[in-house]
Design a protein around this motif. Sequence first.
Motif, PDB file in Angstrom:
ATOM      1  N   VAL A 273      34.855   1.529  76.434  1.00  0.00           N
ATOM      2  CA  VAL A 273      32.652   2.355  75.351  1.00  0.00           C
ATOM      3  C   VAL A 273      32.761   2.144  73.869  1.00  0.00           C
ATOM      4  CG1 VAL A 273      31.583   4.382  74.511  1.00  0.00           C
ATOM      5  CG2 VAL A 273      32.919   4.128  77.331  1.00  0.00           C
ATOM      6  N   ASP A 274      33.838   2.147  72.727  1.00  0.00           N
ATOM      7  CA  ASP A 274      33.402   2.213  71.367  1.00  0.00           C
ATOM      8  C   ASP A 274      32.678   0.566  71.187  1.00  0.00           C
ATOM      9  OD1 ASP A 274      33.901   4.463  71.754  1.00  0.00           O
ATOM     10  OD2 ASP A 274      35.918   4.722  70.919  1.00  0.00           O
ATOM     11  N   ALA A 275      33.150  -0.360  71.962  1.00  0.00           N
ATOM     12  CA  ALA A 275      33.232  -1.537  71.476  1.00  0.00           C
ATOM     13  C   ALA A 275      32.217  -2.055  72.184  1.00  0.00           C
ATOM     14  CB  ALA A 275      34.211  -2.894  72.948  1.00  0.00           C
ATOM     15  N   PHE A 276      31.706  -1.315  73.054  1.00  0.00           N
ATOM     16  CA  PHE A 276      30.200  -2.056  73.978  1.00  0.00           C
ATOM     17  C   PHE A 276      29.104  -1.319  72.641  1.00  0.00           C
ATOM     18  CE2 PHE A 276      26.353  -0.196  76.261  1.00  0.00           C
ATOM     19  CZ  PHE A 276      25.529  -2.317  76.497  1.00  0.00           C
ATOM     20  N   VAL A 277      28.933   0.121  72.565  1.00  0.00           N
ATOM     21  CA  VAL A 277      28.463   0.988  71.379  1.00  0.00           C
ATOM     22  C   VAL A 277      28.543  -0.072  70.064  1.00  0.00           C
ATOM     23  CG1 VAL A 277      27.498   2.368  70.033  1.00  0.00           C
ATOM     24  CG2 VAL A 277      28.587   2.617  71.938  1.00  0.00           C
ATOM     25  N   THR A 278      29.407  -0.679  70.214  1.00  0.00           N
ATOM     26  CA  THR A 278      29.727  -1.602  68.219  1.00  0.00           C
ATOM     27  C   THR A 278      28.259  -2.785  68.776  1.00  0.00           C
ATOM     28  OG1 THR A 278      31.426  -0.778  68.328  1.00  0.00           O
ATOM     29  CG2 THR A 278      31.190  -2.633  66.726  1.00  0.00           C
ATOM     30  N   ALA A 279      29.135  -3.330  70.033  1.00  0.00           N
ATOM     31  CA  ALA A 279      27.814  -4.799  70.495  1.00  0.00           C
ATOM     32  C   ALA A 279      26.688  -4.628  70.281  1.00  0.00           C
ATOM     33  CB  ALA A 279      28.811  -5.169  71.537  1.00  0.00           C
ATOM     34  N   LEU A 280      26.237  -3.400  71.062  1.00  0.00           N
ATOM     35  CA  LEU A 280      24.609  -3.026  71.078  1.00  0.00           C
ATOM     36  C   LEU A 280      23.878  -2.814  70.108  1.00  0.00           C
ATOM     37  CD1 LEU A 280      22.658  -1.980  73.389  1.00  0.00           C
ATOM     38  CD2 LEU A 280      23.513   0.548  73.072  1.00  0.00           C
ATOM     39  N   THR A 281      24.559  -1.992  69.033  1.00  0.00           N
ATOM     40  CA  THR A 281      23.992  -1.350  68.063  1.00  0.00           C
ATOM     41  C   THR A 281      24.192  -2.950  67.272  1.00  0.00           C
ATOM     42  OG1 THR A 281      26.280  -0.699  66.505  1.00  0.00           O
ATOM     43  CG2 THR A 281      24.088   0.776  67.955  1.00  0.00           C
ATOM     44  N   GLY A 282      24.601  -3.536  67.255  1.00  0.00           N
ATOM     45  CA  GLY A 282      24.590  -5.121  66.190  1.00  0.00           C
ATOM     46  C   GLY A 282      23.457  -5.585  66.571  1.00  0.00           C
ATOM     47  N   ALA A 283      23.563  -6.389  68.482  1.00  0.00           N
ATOM     48  CA  ALA A 283      22.729  -6.284  68.831  1.00  0.00           C
ATOM     49  C   ALA A 283      20.808  -6.222  68.639  1.00  0.00           C
ATOM     50  CB  ALA A 283      22.435  -7.122  70.672  1.00  0.00           C
ATOM     51  N   TYR A 284      20.921  -4.709  68.120  1.00  0.00           N
ATOM     52  CA  TYR A 284      19.476  -4.256  68.108  1.00  0.00           C
ATOM     53  C   TYR A 284      19.505  -4.694  66.745  1.00  0.00           C
ATOM     54  CZ  TYR A 284      15.719  -0.968  68.887  1.00  0.00           C
ATOM     55  OH  TYR A 284      14.773  -0.913  69.682  1.00  0.00           O
ATOM     56  N   ALA A 285      20.317  -4.547  66.117  1.00  0.00           N
ATOM     57  CA  ALA A 285      20.064  -4.612  64.324  1.00  0.00           C
ATOM     58  C   ALA A 285      19.927  -6.193  64.400  1.00  0.00           C
ATOM     59  CB  ALA A 285      21.203  -4.564  63.522  1.00  0.00           C
ATOM     60  N   GLN A 286      19.787  -6.801  65.371  1.00  0.00           N
ATOM     61  CA  GLN A 286      19.779  -8.320  65.261  1.00  0.00           C
ATOM     62  C   GLN A 286      17.980  -8.841  65.661  1.00  0.00           C
ATOM     63  OE1 GLN A 286      22.686 -11.073  66.797  1.00  0.00           O
ATOM     64  NE2 GLN A 286      23.269 -11.066  64.275  1.00  0.00           N
ATOM     65  N   LEU A 287      17.752  -8.039  66.342  1.00  0.00           N
ATOM     66  CA  LEU A 287      16.399  -7.913  67.132  1.00  0.00           C
ATOM     67  C   LEU A 287      15.606  -6.579  66.226  1.00  0.00           C
ATOM     68  CD1 LEU A 287      17.048  -7.481  70.565  1.00  0.00           C
ATOM     69  CD2 LEU A 287      16.390  -9.453  69.658  1.00  0.00           C
TER      70      LEU A 287
END
Length: 477
Positions: A273-287
């Motif tokens: 969960v923590d790794a996914f949330v980090t990846a999700l927020t990072g990917a969204y920040a790029q978009l």
Amino acid sequence: MTTVAESGSTADTLAALDDILARQRAARLAEGMPSAAARRARIQAVIDLLVDEYDAIVSAIDADFGGRHRGYSIMNDILGSLGSLKSSRDRLEEWMAPEPRQAYAPYDQYGATAEIRYTPKGTVGILGTWNAPVFTLLSPLASALAAGNRAVLKPSEVVPRTAETVARLFAERIDPLDVAVVTGGPEVAEQFTARPFGHLVFTGSTPVGRAVMRNAAENLVPVTLELGGKSPTLVSRSADLAAAAGKVAGAKSSNGGQLCVSPDLVYVPRESVDAFVTALTGAYAQLVPTVQDNPGAISIVDERHARRVAGLVDDARARGARVETVPDEQQDGRRTPLHVVVDPPEDAAVLREELFGPAVVVLGYDAVDGVLAALGERPAPLALYWLGTDDDELQAVLDGSTSGGVTVNDLMLHPGLEDAPFGGVGDSGMGHYHGREGFVEFSHARSVFHAPAGAGQPPAALYPEGFEQMMASMITR
């Protein structure tokens, strides 16, 4: 040329609506069965309107949203509508062909035949929604026109500039005896659904869908309801976590999450969960690196919906849920950061109400069977997503779940299929449009039995002398 849209008061609008329904009915009776050429010409007229006038439509949508990127509106509302219209235009003759069916004994032995002929239902009423204000009108219209119907469109009052633009363009370019447009507020919409259409299409929320169905029932009008629900995404342990997070980020950035098939609930292996949330927020920040003065950050459509989304997130936060915000800044007008709500408690509203905005819930799971059990207790959603490489698990998910449609290893792609039906099930709707199934939805499947004529029919000796013996011979296992 006038249309219903040009009327003034609600009473005037409804009187004009009744008038156009009567005139469309008279025109249908005068025309008889519309030919393939006539149907194609009606569809082509709408195609030509979109091709010539799309800029005005896109500008109106942008103004209504207070910021919706032109590229998104062109992709979703213009190209999406054109795809449906062209597909119906190019295949309607194939769909119109009578379908041979098997005659029954003893008539089949004497030359009897049977077939199904698909006949128009009459005038189809189509109520669009604000989040895809042109697509939700014209995509079902494509199926309705292919089936030989006429139509009356009711755009959403939440996007008034778009509604007026659509009404004006149709008044200028389309014969209202083929397709008319009515505009107005909730009172008009409610009375619209109480009219004796041949078929009624509504896209919107489940509670309003129930009201539409109640009104339609008074006139025994068949309905197609495209609703929504909390479309879930199941991230398998076999999935590439970063790739999965990127796909969810892309889906949530699309139209600011304001789509009926936007992912609401993302199930992730608990240990990830923590790794996914980090990846999700990072990917969204790029978009969406910022919402400040960013035309790529699509606004929430109005203040009421913005307050509703904020209220759902605030409720989860107050109940102890972790909330990550990306980008980490205040909203700009109605341009709003994405709120990622992690493992909220069971009593949080974000687990019950459709988010329909820039928010998403991430839930940890231990076993896929537990996720399927949880989904089975929820109303069936319009969409289900699975990300992974374990084919056995995919089969278990497909066999053990219910949803309107499914996209595997991506999100929100199945609604784009023009050769397959799009629709919900249960609380997410009923019926469908797109493809042959959409043509059938807006047609009456009329059975035609051709009995044998003259000497070729069953001998009179069967009635009554041979009747019992013949019937007895047919009693078999």
